[in-house]
Scaffold this motif. Structure first.
Motif, PDB file in Angstrom:
ATOM      1  N   ARG A   1      62.208 -30.099   2.123  1.00  0.00           N
ATOM      2  CA  ARG A   1      63.583 -29.614   2.094  1.00  0.00           C
ATOM      3  C   ARG A   1      64.541 -30.692   2.584  1.00  0.00           C
ATOM      4  O   ARG A   1      65.638 -30.871   2.048  1.00  0.00           O
ATOM      5  CB  ARG A   1      63.712 -28.353   2.941  1.00  0.00           C
ATOM      6  CG  ARG A   1      65.071 -27.656   2.812  1.00  0.00           C
ATOM      7  CD  ARG A   1      65.085 -26.333   3.554  1.00  0.00           C
ATOM      8  NE  ARG A   1      64.067 -25.432   3.015  1.00  0.00           N
ATOM      9  CZ  ARG A   1      63.110 -24.866   3.743  1.00  0.00           C
ATOM     10  NH1 ARG A   1      63.029 -25.128   5.035  1.00  0.00           N
ATOM     11  NH2 ARG A   1      62.239 -24.062   3.185  1.00  0.00           N
ATOM     12  N   TYR A   2      64.130 -31.426   3.611  1.00  0.00           N
ATOM     13  CA  TYR A   2      64.953 -32.533   4.102  1.00  0.00           C
ATOM     14  C   TYR A   2      65.139 -33.584   3.000  1.00  0.00           C
ATOM     15  O   TYR A   2      66.261 -34.050   2.743  1.00  0.00           O
ATOM     16  CB  TYR A   2      64.285 -33.152   5.333  1.00  0.00           C
ATOM     17  CG  TYR A   2      64.953 -34.422   5.832  1.00  0.00           C
ATOM     18  CD1 TYR A   2      66.017 -34.348   6.714  1.00  0.00           C
ATOM     19  CD2 TYR A   2      64.507 -35.674   5.426  1.00  0.00           C
ATOM     20  CE1 TYR A   2      66.636 -35.508   7.186  1.00  0.00           C
ATOM     21  CE2 TYR A   2      65.121 -36.831   5.876  1.00  0.00           C
ATOM     22  CZ  TYR A   2      66.172 -36.739   6.759  1.00  0.00           C
ATOM     23  OH  TYR A   2      66.788 -37.891   7.204  1.00  0.00           O
ATOM     24  N   ILE A   3      64.051 -33.961   2.326  1.00  0.00           N
ATOM     25  CA  ILE A   3      64.125 -34.951   1.262  1.00  0.00           C
ATOM     26  C   ILE A   3      65.002 -34.448   0.119  1.00  0.00           C
ATOM     27  O   ILE A   3      65.831 -35.189  -0.439  1.00  0.00           O
ATOM     28  CB  ILE A   3      62.713 -35.283   0.736  1.00  0.00           C
ATOM     29  CG1 ILE A   3      61.842 -35.887   1.850  1.00  0.00           C
ATOM     30  CG2 ILE A   3      62.793 -36.225  -0.454  1.00  0.00           C
ATOM     31  CD1 ILE A   3      62.341 -37.194   2.393  1.00  0.00           C
ATOM     32  N   GLN A   4      64.858 -33.174  -0.227  1.00  0.00           N
ATOM     33  CA  GLN A   4      65.662 -32.623  -1.313  1.00  0.00           C
ATOM     34  C   GLN A   4      67.141 -32.592  -0.961  1.00  0.00           C
ATOM     35  O   GLN A   4      68.005 -32.742  -1.838  1.00  0.00           O
ATOM     36  CB  GLN A   4      65.155 -31.232  -1.671  1.00  0.00           C
ATOM     37  CG  GLN A   4      63.786 -31.251  -2.357  1.00  0.00           C
ATOM     38  CD  GLN A   4      63.158 -29.885  -2.475  1.00  0.00           C
ATOM     39  OE1 GLN A   4      63.827 -28.871  -2.313  1.00  0.00           O
ATOM     40  NE2 GLN A   4      61.862 -29.862  -2.744  1.00  0.00           N
ATOM     41  N   ASN A   5      67.470 -32.421   0.308  1.00  0.00           N
ATOM     42  CA  ASN A   5      68.863 -32.490   0.740  1.00  0.00           C
ATOM     43  C   ASN A   5      69.429 -33.893   0.520  1.00  0.00           C
ATOM     44  O   ASN A   5      70.601 -34.052   0.153  1.00  0.00           O
ATOM     45  CB  ASN A   5      68.987 -32.093   2.208  1.00  0.00           C
ATOM     46  CG  ASN A   5      69.261 -30.605   2.375  1.00  0.00           C
ATOM     47  OD1 ASN A   5      70.269 -30.090   1.900  1.00  0.00           O
ATOM     48  ND2 ASN A   5      68.351 -29.913   3.024  1.00  0.00           N
ATOM     49  N   ILE A   6      68.611 -34.911   0.753  1.00  0.00           N
ATOM     50  CA  ILE A   6      69.063 -36.284   0.499  1.00  0.00           C
ATOM     51  C   ILE A   6      69.295 -36.487  -0.996  1.00  0.00           C
ATOM     52  O   ILE A   6      70.299 -37.077  -1.416  1.00  0.00           O
ATOM     53  CB  ILE A   6      68.032 -37.290   1.038  1.00  0.00           C
ATOM     54  CG1 ILE A   6      68.027 -37.260   2.572  1.00  0.00           C
ATOM     55  CG2 ILE A   6      68.320 -38.699   0.523  1.00  0.00           C
ATOM     56  CD1 ILE A   6      66.959 -38.104   3.207  1.00  0.00           C
ATOM     57  N   VAL A   7      68.369 -35.978  -1.810  1.00  0.00           N
ATOM     58  CA  VAL A   7      68.527 -36.095  -3.259  1.00  0.00           C
ATOM     59  C   VAL A   7      69.818 -35.415  -3.703  1.00  0.00           C
ATOM     60  O   VAL A   7      70.599 -35.964  -4.500  1.00  0.00           O
ATOM     61  CB  VAL A   7      67.315 -35.473  -3.985  1.00  0.00           C
ATOM     62  CG1 VAL A   7      67.550 -35.421  -5.485  1.00  0.00           C
ATOM     63  CG2 VAL A   7      66.045 -36.256  -3.667  1.00  0.00           C
ATOM     64  N   ALA A   8      70.084 -34.234  -3.181  1.00  0.00           N
ATOM     65  CA  ALA A   8      71.248 -33.459  -3.608  1.00  0.00           C
ATOM     66  C   ALA A   8      72.563 -34.142  -3.248  1.00  0.00           C
ATOM     67  O   ALA A   8      73.557 -34.004  -3.963  1.00  0.00           O
ATOM     68  CB  ALA A   8      71.194 -32.063  -2.986  1.00  0.00           C
ATOM     69  N   LYS A   9      72.579 -34.889  -2.132  1.00  0.00           N
ATOM     70  CA  LYS A   9      73.826 -35.515  -1.695  1.00  0.00           C
ATOM     71  C   LYS A   9      74.044 -36.892  -2.321  1.00  0.00           C
ATOM     72  O   LYS A   9      75.089 -37.506  -2.109  1.00  0.00           O
ATOM     73  CB  LYS A   9      73.848 -35.637  -0.174  1.00  0.00           C
ATOM     74  CG  LYS A   9      72.855 -36.620   0.404  1.00  0.00           C
ATOM     75  CD  LYS A   9      72.942 -36.657   1.931  1.00  0.00           C
ATOM     76  CE  LYS A   9      74.192 -37.349   2.410  1.00  0.00           C
ATOM     77  NZ  LYS A   9      74.244 -37.504   3.863  1.00  0.00           N
ATOM     78  N   THR A  10      73.077 -37.388  -3.077  1.00  0.00           N
ATOM     79  CA  THR A  10      73.182 -38.723  -3.664  1.00  0.00           C
ATOM     80  C   THR A  10      73.921 -38.647  -4.994  1.00  0.00           C
ATOM     81  O   THR A  10      73.503 -37.932  -5.912  1.00  0.00           O
ATOM     82  CB  THR A  10      71.791 -39.337  -3.874  1.00  0.00           C
ATOM     83  OG1 THR A  10      71.093 -39.367  -2.624  1.00  0.00           O
ATOM     84  CG2 THR A  10      71.906 -40.754  -4.418  1.00  0.00           C
ATOM     85  N   ALA A  11      75.008 -39.348  -5.108  1.00  0.00           N
ATOM     86  CA  ALA A  11      75.849 -39.288  -6.304  1.00  0.00           C
ATOM     87  C   ALA A  11      75.165 -39.947  -7.493  1.00  0.00           C
ATOM     88  O   ALA A  11      74.262 -40.781  -7.342  1.00  0.00           O
ATOM     89  CB  ALA A  11      77.186 -39.963  -6.017  1.00  0.00           C
ATOM     90  N   GLU A  12      75.599 -39.573  -8.669  1.00  0.00           N
ATOM     91  CA  GLU A  12      75.098 -40.150  -9.908  1.00  0.00           C
ATOM     92  C   GLU A  12      75.212 -41.673  -9.873  1.00  0.00           C
ATOM     93  O   GLU A  12      76.270 -42.223  -9.594  1.00  0.00           O
ATOM     94  CB  GLU A  12      75.894 -39.613 -11.099  1.00  0.00           C
ATOM     95  CG  GLU A  12      75.475 -40.153 -12.445  1.00  0.00           C
ATOM     96  CD  GLU A  12      74.194 -39.521 -12.962  1.00  0.00           C
ATOM     97  OE1 GLU A  12      73.417 -40.227 -13.622  1.00  0.00           O
ATOM     98  OE2 GLU A  12      73.973 -38.314 -12.703  1.00  0.00           O
ATOM     99  N   GLY A  13      74.094 -42.362 -10.105  1.00  0.00           N
ATOM    100  CA  GLY A  13      74.101 -43.814 -10.145  1.00  0.00           C
ATOM    101  C   GLY A  13      74.067 -44.487  -8.792  1.00  0.00           C
ATOM    102  O   GLY A  13      74.028 -45.720  -8.716  1.00  0.00           O
ATOM    103  N   ALA A  14      74.096 -43.710  -7.729  1.00  0.00           N
ATOM    104  CA  ALA A  14      74.124 -44.294  -6.384  1.00  0.00           C
ATOM    105  C   ALA A  14      72.743 -44.785  -5.989  1.00  0.00           C
ATOM    106  O   ALA A  14      71.712 -44.334  -6.500  1.00  0.00           O
ATOM    107  CB  ALA A  14      74.624 -43.278  -5.369  1.00  0.00           C
TER     108      ALA A  14
END
Length: 598
Positions: free
Chosen positions: A292-305
């Motif tokens: 869940r922690y890792i998925q939160n990082i994925v979710a906050k990462t902008a397109e192309g970032a």
């Protein structure tokens, strides 16, 4: 001279390190990345009267011997200290953790219980917290059964049935009955002190024994795996699911090396290995929290970032690094660093690390929330960047600070990102997308095989077109890039054995870096090599080497980041999650199966 012969107590919110004579020498509150309240570990030599500051000591007059052990299958630490006249005391240390009111109870509290076990022991209790990284002496107030140390940003309270004046005046007194002490947040205790300590002890032991009972463990090395699993669990910040790299900052990787870093954060490069290990242990709830922690990082990462290499335990992006000059450092070997500037680095391996980790959620039906197409779409944003950048120079897995190259391991992990996205797309019935990802993976595979291969080494090199070795390439087989019996993998293992192995230990690399030539072995690389030996069919050698490395653990079974290959001394931040994960994985691979022996 201080060493890393330390015990760890904690409750998945904070941790504390305890030396062989039961001094608490390191503890950050209210959580792993907070300021240290006890910082003697970084106050120089940490011996003798001068080291009283920044610690919590229970001293026995005439002490000549100390023995430590954990209560089996728990992180509850017991220290028995004996004096020259035969008098002895026993100190029990732990941080409460158990279910209460249908939720996890993990107060910011250390419980210390000391009792006489022989003779007429005289003891002295010295509690010397500090604030502001050793810069601020607290104000002290007291009540009938408590003492408060008040700092600029937090206050700690000791509630005890000992005589507060004895503690404040550091008076020697006769221990003729047990004493209980609860140190933590500035909160009143309304219940009986000894009864609270007893209930906390019983419930904490029961919780940890229940937790370890649910683990999947190998037939061999059971105690070693259980201790490593408990340590891995203690390095989990349960509020968010983050897993920190280590409890400490600024323990140098080698003497006077300046390689002093703050490891109290979550590195994405660890993600796959932590998830894989938690899965093998069947620690499903901890696994799910970390995902869940890792998925939160994925979710906050902008397109192309570009993903950062590390994040704070609460998902903060900025972890500014600074040097504090108020503490001399471990054994006087500063600097002491707070924060880690590596968060600003570009490390392309993190794309593969995250996608490899999250792949678990698409195939593990035990999980409460499995991966779906929405999560896959988020991962594809990262996958596209991985495809674009797999042959672009970066800082690499070892975080070189002053130069960039096309690192083979980074390219390998970008390949793994595309390969796993193809598997996920197939599982979701997205066959056309799976074919696209597989085509990208095949292109990267061919490029890596062509451009990272070195005829001179007889194996893969650290960088495209390079001639240096890199122990991370031992993972080529584990990641599924080549089979264990592929001559190219066998050659890489043999090249690393010849160039990076020193005795029974393996270096990350041997080429000079920003701080000179490496002097110590990186423990997880040694475990990777042991697994590689098994993969290429040299299992007997792997078992022998594993036994030798296990002998380097401290007296309580813990490992730091690095080992001096000549002396066997532990160096680097402690205890190191990566090292404990490596131990577990090796034991799982090398152990005889249960079916053969029971």
């Amino acid at each position: 001279m201080s060493t890393l012969d330390l015990g760890l107590i904690g409750n998945c919110c904070f941790g504390a390190l305890v030396d062989p004579y039961a001094r608490i020498v390191w503890c950050c509150l209210p959580r792993f990345d907070g300021e240290p309240v006890f910082d003697a570990l970084l106050r120089g030599d940490a011996d003798g009267e001068a080291a009283a500051g920044g610690s919590f000591a229970i001293e026995l007059g005439g002490a000549v011997k100390a023995e430590q052990r954990y209560v089996p299958n728990t992180p509850v630490l017991v220290t028995r200290i004996t004096a020259d006249d035969g008098a002895a005391i026993e100190i029990t240390d732990f941080a409460p953790r158990f279910k209460r009111h249908d939720r996890m109870f993990r107060p910011t509290t250390i419980v210390r219980h000391v009792r006489p076990v022989a003779g007429l022991p005289r003891i002295r209790i010295r509690v010397s917290p500090s604030f502001g990284w050793g810069a601020v002496d607290p104000q002290v107030t007291r009540g009938s059964n408590h003492i408060r140390w008040v700092g600029p940003s937090q206050t700690v309270r000791l509630t005890t049935d000992a005589v507060p004046s004895y503690i404040l005046d550091q008076t020697w007194f006769l221990l003729d009955a047990p004493v209980s002490m609860l140190l933590g947040a500035d909160e009143s205790l309304t219940d009986s002190i000894p009864e609270t300590a007893r209930v906390f002890f019983d419930d904490t032991v029961r919780y940890w024994r229940d937790w370890t009972r649910s683990l999947n463990i190998p037939f061999e090395w059971q105690a070693e795996v259980i201790r490593s699993a408990i340590t891995l669990k203690l390095c989990t910040f349960e509020e968010t699911g983050a897993v920190i790299a280590a409890m400490t900052t600024s323990i140098p990787e080698a003497p006077h090396s300046q390689r002093n870093w703050d490891y109290r954060y979550c590195w994405l490069r660890d993600a796959y290995f932590v998830v894989h290990t938690l899965n093998r242990l069947s620690a499903t709830r901890t696994l799910e929290h970390y995902l869940r922690y890792i998925q939160n990082i994925v979710a906050k990462t902008a397109e192309g970032a570009v993903l950062q290499p590390l994040y704070s335990i609460t998902l903060d992006d900025r972890i500014e690094e600074r040097i504090v000059d108020t503490l001399p450092g471990y054994r006087g070997m500063g600097p002491v660093r707070v924060g880690n500037q590596a968060y600003q680095q570009v490390q392309h391996d993190v794309f593969g690390s995250v996608i490899l980790a999250v792949t678990q959620s698409f195939f593990d039906t035990r999980l409460t929330r499995m991966g779906d197409e929405a999560l896959y779409r988020q991962l594809t944003r990262l996958g596209r960047v991985a495809v674009e950048r797999f042959d672009v120079p970066d800082a690499g897995i070892w975080e070189l600070r002053t130069r960039a190259s096309v690192h083979t391991f980074s390219a390998l992990m970008c390949w793994a990102a595309a390969d796993r996205l193809a598997r996920i797309a197939t599982a979701l019935g997205l066959d056309d997308e799976a074919a696209d990802w597989l085509a990208h993976a095949e292109t990267m595979h061919a490029r890596i095989c062509n451009e990272a291969w070195s005829d001179e080494l007889g194996g893969f090199s650290a960088t495209f077109g390079g001639r240096d070795l890199d122990a991370s390439l031992l993972l080529i087989h584990e990641l599924g890039f080549l089979a264990g019996d592929d001559p190219r993998y066998v050659g890489t293992v043999e090249a690393i054995e010849k160039g990076l192995k020193r005795g029974n230990h393996v270096f990350r690399y041997d080429a000079p870096d920003d701080f000179g030539t490496p002097e110590v072995a990186f423990t997880v690389c040694t475990f990777w090599f042991i697994e590689a030996l098994a993969a290429v069919g040299r299992k007997d050698e792997a078992r022998q080497m594993f036994a030798e490395v296990l002998a380097c653990r401290n007296s309580l079974g813990l490992l730091s980041e690095d080992v001096d290959p000549v002396t066997g001394e532990l160096w680097g931040n402690f205890p190191q999650t990566y090292s404990m994960v490596g131990l577990i994985k090796c034991a799982m691979r090398l152990s005889r199966p249960w079916e053969d022996v029971v």
